[in-house]
Design an enzyme around this catalytic site. Structure first.
Site, mmCIF file in Angstrom:
data_model
loop_
_atom_site.group_PDB
_atom_site.id
_atom_site.type_symbol
_atom_site.label_atom_id
_atom_site.label_comp_id
_atom_site.label_asym_id
_atom_site.label_seq_id
_atom_site.Cartn_x
_atom_site.Cartn_y
_atom_site.Cartn_z
ATOM 1 N N GLY A 1 88.591 -20.936 11.269
ATOM 2 C CA GLY A 1 89.002 -21.347 12.741
ATOM 3 C C GLY A 1 88.690 -19.932 13.411
ATOM 4 N N HIS A 2 88.367 -20.262 14.811
ATOM 5 C CA HIS A 2 88.305 -19.163 15.704
ATOM 6 C C HIS A 2 89.348 -18.533 16.082
ATOM 7 C CE1 HIS A 2 83.873 -19.550 15.455
ATOM 8 N NE2 HIS A 2 83.996 -20.839 15.815
ATOM 9 N N ARG A 3 90.609 -19.323 16.070
ATOM 10 C CA ARG A 3 91.761 -18.912 16.538
ATOM 11 C C ARG A 3 92.327 -17.542 16.010
ATOM 12 N NH1 ARG A 3 96.115 -23.235 16.195
ATOM 13 N NH2 ARG A 3 94.979 -24.288 17.885
ATOM 14 N N ALA A 4 91.999 -17.222 14.660
ATOM 15 C CA ALA A 4 92.734 -16.254 14.033
ATOM 16 C C ALA A 4 91.662 -14.768 14.812
ATOM 17 C CB ALA A 4 92.300 -16.425 12.480
ATOM 18 N N THR B 1 92.717 -14.336 18.363
ATOM 19 C CA THR B 1 94.262 -13.809 18.187
ATOM 20 C C THR B 1 94.349 -12.473 17.613
ATOM 21 O OG1 THR B 1 95.155 -15.954 17.773
ATOM 22 C CG2 THR B 1 96.806 -14.260 17.574
#
Lengths: 351, 631
Positions: free
Chosen positions: A289-292, A295
């Site tokens: 996921g790109h969220r990591a 973030t």
């Protein structure tokens, strides 16, 4: 005997000063980074009992910066963000043009465990809507939380039906309340901070994902440090006003450091090698996921801003890698978390 | 039991020195806000708490066990809301406790989530209400005295730590003279409460004066760095987590010094403080205090006040009763480098003393200790919501669809703010559809599965254990969703041991499984007895919970309980007699090889359980089979 005379009235009770909390640097950093950049997505603080988790979070109110709000708006709308207005402010903006603005302190809003769902999301008075065609909405905690820090103690004990609206708002920045075909929505952007003791049970995976950073806290085993903790606590308890006053200078400079960092945040540059390293790291540690990625980048940038650096460097990534990755690493159940600092170093070589 | 207005005088309560000391400290120091008294039934816990009210001149506000969140924390005042046409808050019981004493009997039976909230309110001295359309905050500066009977389920270690002080009040059964004295005082009080109170009037007023004096001294009390270091190190030695223990030690030792009219903390204050600050924070999963270096106990007479006797410690005659398993292991290594030698000696001596006293507590707690051993054990915080109309009415919720179980109070409160504007048509309260709230009822949650595993060396241990571990893990993995609790008891050599008390926590349980030792003989009979005792008590403290015991064994016992008896015959007899309420059995036959014995199968028959074969030792299949039985 007069009992009340020697009891401190809790309303004016002072909180233990943030700057006086001994150690717990990881927790403090995770919280500060979120204040510098609320886009990081909050912090989850896990740890054994009695390690100043709640004390630290609550004391943040002393160093939170101020923010702008539309005076009198129950949702604390930010007048400069006309794309994120509540229906009332939006209407006003459409008819009257630019909204008035005032500086208000950013607050720590607490969600008590005993809260009922109508107080969390707020309630819509359907009758009023039907009779007058006007939406009347009783704002809840998610309204108060807008632009502030929302603190949930014992977040793992929270009822599922309270967690749901919380997750929705945290994800979208908007609180939608739907009842019988009538809907109302208002902005609800907040820094979500949860504390929990993992012995009491684990967090729902959906909620876990929601937190930008996650830190594990432990009590310090060092006798000298523990003595210092007790000494400071005793000093504070015996004279809260005096103790707080003696740290005013330090608190003030911390607050300044935060507002400076906030102001500088958008100017902190991210060199290409840093960007590559971030992607390398998340790939290497198998975080999907790109969220990591996002973030980590945001957290590293906030860290650089907090340290007064003009650009993100490898140290910033080192400082944030564990809190960003620890709860995201795809762990086979029951495997020990395998975060190897050496592997991190290889990923950082390019910088 | 004392009745009427006059309560039993504090000073007339016999024994219970630790409990009394804890309450006195709390009366002196406003930072000590929560005191837990642990003791069996009839150990004068309630009497003492009521007496504390008289002693301190505060009202004792009682929290009934069936209290709702509404009553405790507050909510909407329906009457005022209807009258005024806007939401008006009504404060809860905690508001009455402001400036008074809050008394919670059987705190361990309270809904753990509510207890967590309650403890937080008392610790912070404020109550935040976000309920049913009202939002508010009020003060709650109170001293909370809670009691619990350790024979029931324990409070989780996490909540236990939130209590500033905890006193163990069990009275030694063999103190006949003490018991006689208690009886004498009780009947004297029952016959003539006023006369009895008059007898103790002097002592009572002395105590009161002592408390008043101590309050004045307390701000002046100092604790030397040396003693503070010792206090902190003591907390570390009992492996107390976090800082609450350290802070409580310092506060309590200061309060004790003040109660003795001193402005300086002495060693004996620290020692006494340790008993009420650290016993409940002691972490059993790590080594208990070392009892080794006995310089000797001249420790006691360091400037003691003649009227304060050290608590009775019936330690010596108890020692032998303990079995080997509770023998404390080696003292923790790694001495703090920053303590000078004389302090270290003092620390060791104190540790010895305290270690002895703790062992008495362990003894009094008896079998309970086992349950306390791991930090993974949870309270009953996650009550399962029950979908039918049984269970306790815990809170209300906005309904989805049709409602049969209407929460009238919440419904009226929801309608209250709008009464002024509504057409009533002759009705006192006009309720419309959107006001309806339904009751959320709770029952203790669904399901506990205890794996009873044959860890003896008789056959294919490694493969079997791999399958068992795999199955336990597989079941733990989805236990979060299903809200099951998984526990494990292993038997080998001559005993059965609760390796993993029923838990939902995955991380902690994994470690326990890893460490499971195997090998030795098969004490099947002993295992049945132990599991019977454990589950009987467990199911009693978890009413409504359905429990399953998954027995994994080849059924070939070879350690009889009675000497000379046939171990297999005996275990079948035991199995036939064993009836545990709410418990069903699943027997998994782990025997392998060409010659199949029917031991396990016959055992399953006697237990009236479901029988499986662990044919291909596949973890997932085992888990699925167990699940299929549970449904």
């Amino acid at each position: 005997m007069d009992i009340s005379s020697n009891l401190v009235r809790p309303m004016d009770k002072l909180l233990f000063p943030f700057v006086s909390i001994v150690g717990q640097e990881d927790m403090k950093r995770a919280l500060l980074l979120n204040i510098v950049d609320p886009g990081i997505g909050g912090a989850l603080i896990k740890g054994e009992k009695g390690t100043a988790k709640s004390t630290t979070v609550r004391s943040l109110s002393q160093i939170l910066p101020s923010r702008t709000a539309v005076p009198g708006c129950p949702f604390g709308c930010d007048p400069s963000r006309t794309d994120r207005l509540c229906p009332y402010c939006a209407e006003r903006f459409a008819s009257e043009g630019p909204l008035p603005s005032e500086e208000v302190p950013m607050r720590v809003v607490e969600l008590p465990l005993s809260a009922t769902e109508d107080r969390v999301s707020g309630t819509l008075d359907i009758e009023h809507v039907l009779k007058t065609g006007e939406k009347r909405f009783e704002p809840g905690v998610l309204a108060q939380a807008n632009g502030n820090l929302l603190y949930v103690d014992e977040v793992n004990l929270l009822d599922d039906h309270i967690v749901d609206p919380l997750l929705d708002s945290a994800a979208m920045g908007v609180n939608y309340v739907e009842r019988e075909g009538v809907s109302f929505s208002h902005p609800s952007r907040f820094v979500l901070v949860g504390t929990m003791n993992p012995e009491e049970g684990e967090l729902r995976p959906q909620l876990l994902d929601r937190f930008g950073l996650s830190v594990d806290v432990r009590g310090d085993r060092d006798t000298a440090k523990r003595m210092e903790v007790v000494r400071r606590r005793l000093a504070f308890d015996s004279d809260p006003e005096g103790y707080t006053a003696s740290l005013r200078e330090e608190t003030e400079s911390m607050r300044r450091r935060i507002s400076d960092a906030r102001a500088a945040l958008s100017k902190v540059s991210i060199p290409d090698p840093v960007l590559e390293a971030v992607v390398n790291i998340t790939t290497h540690f198998g975080v999907d996921g790109h969220r990591a990625d996002i973030t980590m980048l945001k957290a590293a940038r906030a860290n650089a801003a907090l340290e007064g650096r003009p650009a993100v460097i490898a140290d910033d990534i080192r400082a944030v890698a564990t809190p960003v990755l620890s709860h995201r690493m795809r762990r086979r159940p029951f495997e020990e978390e395998a975060f190897d600092p050496e592997e991190l170093e290889t990923c950082l070589k390019g910088i | 039991m004392p009745q009427g207005n006059l309560s039993f005088p504090f000073s007339a309560v016999f024994g219970m020195d630790d409990s009394k000391r804890a309450i006195m400290c709390a009366a002196v120091c406003p930072r000590i806000r929560t005191v837990l008294i642990r003791g069996g039934p009839g150990s004068a816990k309630t009497v003492l708490s009521r007496a504390a009210g008289d002693l301190t001149g505060r009202r004792v506000v009682n929290v009934p066990l069936n209290v709702t969140e509404e009553m405790l924390f507050g909510g909407m005042d329906a009457e005022a809301t209807i009258r005024e046409g806007r939401a008006v808050m009504q404060r809860g019981l905690l508001s009455e406790a402001d400036g008074n004493i809050l008394y919670v009997d059987d705190a361990n039976l309270m809904d753990q989530r509510m207890l967590a909230s309650l403890l937080d309110c008392v610790a912070t001295g404020r109550v935040v209400v976000e309920r049913e359309g009202v939002s508010g905050e009020y003060a709650c500066d109170t001293l909370m005295i809670a009691t619990m009977n350790p024979q029931d389920t324990d409070v989780s270690p996490h909540l236990l730590d939130r209590f500033d002080l905890c006193a163990y009040s069990d009275f030694p059964q063999d103190d006949v003279r003490g018991r006689e004295e208690i009886l004498r005082r009780n009947s004297a009080f029952a016959d003539d409460p006023e006369g009895f109170a008059a007898m103790y009037a002097d002592e009572e007023s002395e105590l009161r004066a002592g408390i008043d004096r101590a309050k004045r001294i307390l701000p002046l009390v100092t604790i030397s760095d040396d003693l503070l270091g010792v206090a902190v190190e003591l907390a570390a030695r009992v492996s107390a987590d976090g800082f609450r223990g350290d802070i409580a030690m310092a506060e309590t030792a200061s309060a004790l010094a003040a109660l003795n009219g001193r402005d300086e903390v002495l060693r004996k204050d620290v020692e006494e403080a340790a008993m009420i600050c650290l016993a409940h924070r002691r972490n059993y999963s790590q080594p208990p205090p070392p009892p080794e270096p006995p310089q000797q106990q001249e420790a006691q007479d360091q400037e003691g006040e003649p009227d304060r006797e050290p608590p009775e410690q019936p330690q010596d005659d108890r020692q032998d009763d303990r079995d080997d398993s509770s023998e404390p292991p080696e003292p923790p290594e790694g001495e703090p480098p920053d303590l000078p030698q004389d302090l270290r000696d003092m620390l060791d001596e104190m540790m010895f003393e305290i270690g002895e006293q703790f062992r008495v507590i362990d003894y009094l707690q008896d079998g309970r200790r086992m349950i306390r051993t791991t930090s993974s054990r949870k309270g009953r915080r996650a009550m399962a919501e029950s979908s039918d109309s049984t269970g306790r009415y815990a809170r209300s919720r906005i309904p989805e669809g049709r409602v049969s179980d209407v929460a009238f109070d919440a419904t009226i409160r929801a309608a209250a703010p709008y009464q002024k504007g509504r057409r009533h048509g002759g009705l006192a309260v006009s309720i419309e559809k959107q006001d309806i709230r339904r009751k959320v009822r709770e029952r203790r949650s669904g399901c506990t599965i205890l794996f009873l595993v044959d860890a003896s060396g008789s056959l294919g241990v490694r493969r079997r254990m791999a399958a068992v571990k795999g199955a336990v893990l597989s079941m733990l993995r989805d236990s979060y969703v299903k809200r099951d609790r998984i526990g494990m008891m292993a038997f080998r050599r001559d005993s059965a041991e609760l390796v993993l008390p029923p838990t939902r926590s995955v991380e902690y349980s994994y470690r326990k499984l890893e460490e499971l030792p195997t090998g030795g003989k098969t004490p099947l009979g002993q295992a049945l007895v132990t599991v019977g005792e454990f589950m009987t008590s467990y199911s009693r403290s978890h009413p409504g919970e359905s429990c399953y015991i998954v027995l994994i064994t080849d059924g070939r016992a070879n350690v009889p309980l009675r000497e000379g008896a046939d171990a297999n015959e005996e275990s079948r007899e035991l199995a036939a007699d064993l009836r545990i309420p709410q418990v069903r059995w699943i027997v998994v036959d782990a025997s392998t090889g060409y010659i199949r014995f029917d031991n396990a199968e016959r055992l399953a028959e006697e237990l009236e359980g479901t029988y499986f074969r662990l044919e291909d030792l596949n973890a997932d299949r085992l888990a699925d089979s167990v699940r299929s039985v549970i449904g």
